[in-house]
Design an enzyme around this catalytic site. Structure first.
Site, PDB file in Angstrom:
ATOM      1  N   GLU A   1      -4.423   1.776  -7.080  1.00 37.91           N
ATOM      2  CA  GLU A   1      -4.112   3.195  -6.431  1.00 37.91           C
ATOM      3  C   GLU A   1      -3.496   4.732  -6.477  1.00 37.91           C
ATOM      4  OE1 GLU A   1      -6.663   1.544  -2.360  1.00 37.91           O
ATOM      5  OE2 GLU A   1      -4.483   1.823  -2.248  1.00 37.91           O
TER       6      GLU A   1
ATOM      7  N   HIS B   1       0.565  -1.397   0.081  1.00 39.59           N
ATOM      8  CA  HIS B   1      -0.127  -0.242  -0.042  1.00 39.59           C
ATOM      9  C   HIS B   1       0.797   1.071   0.244  1.00 39.59           C
ATOM     10  CE1 HIS B   1      -2.992   2.796   1.181  1.00 39.59           C
ATOM     11  NE2 HIS B   1      -3.769   2.128   0.928  1.00 39.59           N
TER      12      HIS B   1
END
Ligand code: 13P
Length: 253
Positions: A169, A94
């Site tokens: 993302e 992430h």
């Protein structure tokens, strides 16, 4: 390999035992959708065991793991421990970890391989910064991240496509309410698909590529209609069943 979309919630550093009722509500609704969409929640490590016991069969996941299988790593948690606690999957790479914990692509790759060794499915995140998007380098940067972070070797053999998903993302879209244009998402997913095919052959054609960054009930249907969007990784809107379930339902349609 299922063609159902995967909608995963990432609770980040939110949630205590009082919030297990949200997990329960989300799991109950997901069950009722009868396989038309796959739903998972990546919870804080402290909630994984209780959530897994509360909603048996519903995939509860972690948000990060250590790359080693065990050892002298004070404060860290390895894949086997999370699997033992009831986790079925984990996020790796992430942007909040790449940034705040200086995780580079080789670290992310090692984590993905460690997860697969311990039978955790993997959601591997990639994404460009605002500056990289602005300078026209987004596709090049994100494909470079993917190439260097994908699990390989024995860990990946047999795990692709079912145990691997990619989450695109864009960093500038996370928590900001901004999202890329439909064309930009489609272009990125197309490019990532080419890299997956190059890495894994035919199996790479079936790895789901999720979109993440400011997914809400109001934009979910539009995002899910974009070619090769195989689901979503949802932050803020996954914390409450009332916000998350309309997104899940949009993916089931
Ligand atoms: P938001 O949905 O809150 O923008 O977060 C996205 C994200 O980082 C999921 O991993």
């Amino acid at each position: 390999m299922t063609s159902a979309k995967l909608v995963a919630g990432n609770w980040k550093m939110h949630g205590t035992s009082a919030d297990l009722r949200e997990v329960q509500a989300i799991a109950d609704a997901a069950h009722a959708l009868d396989g038309r969409v796959e739903v998972a929640l990546c919870l804080p490590a402290t909630l994984i065991h209780r959530a897994a016991e509360a909603v048996p069969g519903f995939p509860v996941g972690a948000q990060d793991i250590h790359m080693a299988d065990q050892g002298a790593h004070t404060g860290d948690v390895c894949a086997a421990m999370l699997h033992d606690a009831g986790a079925a999957l984990t996020i790796v790479g992430h942007s909040e970890r790449r940034d705040a914990h200086r995780e580079d692509n080789s670290c992310v790759r090692a984590k993905a391989e460690a997860a697969l060794r311990s039978d955790l499915r993997v959601i591997l995140c990639v994404g460009e910064s605002d500056g990289e998007r602005g300078s026209g380098r987004a596709v090049e940067v994100v494909c470079g991240q993917l190439d260097a972070s994908l699990p390989g070797g024995e860990a990946a053999a047999g795990a692709v496509p079912d145990s691997l998903a990619i989450a695109y993302e864009p960093i500038w879209a996370i928590g900001t309410g901004k999202i890329p244009t439909t064309e930009d998402i489609a272009e990125m997913h197309r490019a990532l698909r080419q890299r997956l095919l190059a890495a894994y052959g035919d199996a790479g054609g079936q790895v789901r590529i999720l979109y993440g960054g400011s997914v809400k009930p109001s934009n979910a249907a539009e995002i899910f209609a974009i070619p090769d969007v195989g689901g979503a990784l949802v932050g803020g809107a996954s914390l409450r069943a009332a916000d998350f379930l309309p997104i899940v339902e949009a993916a089931a349609r």
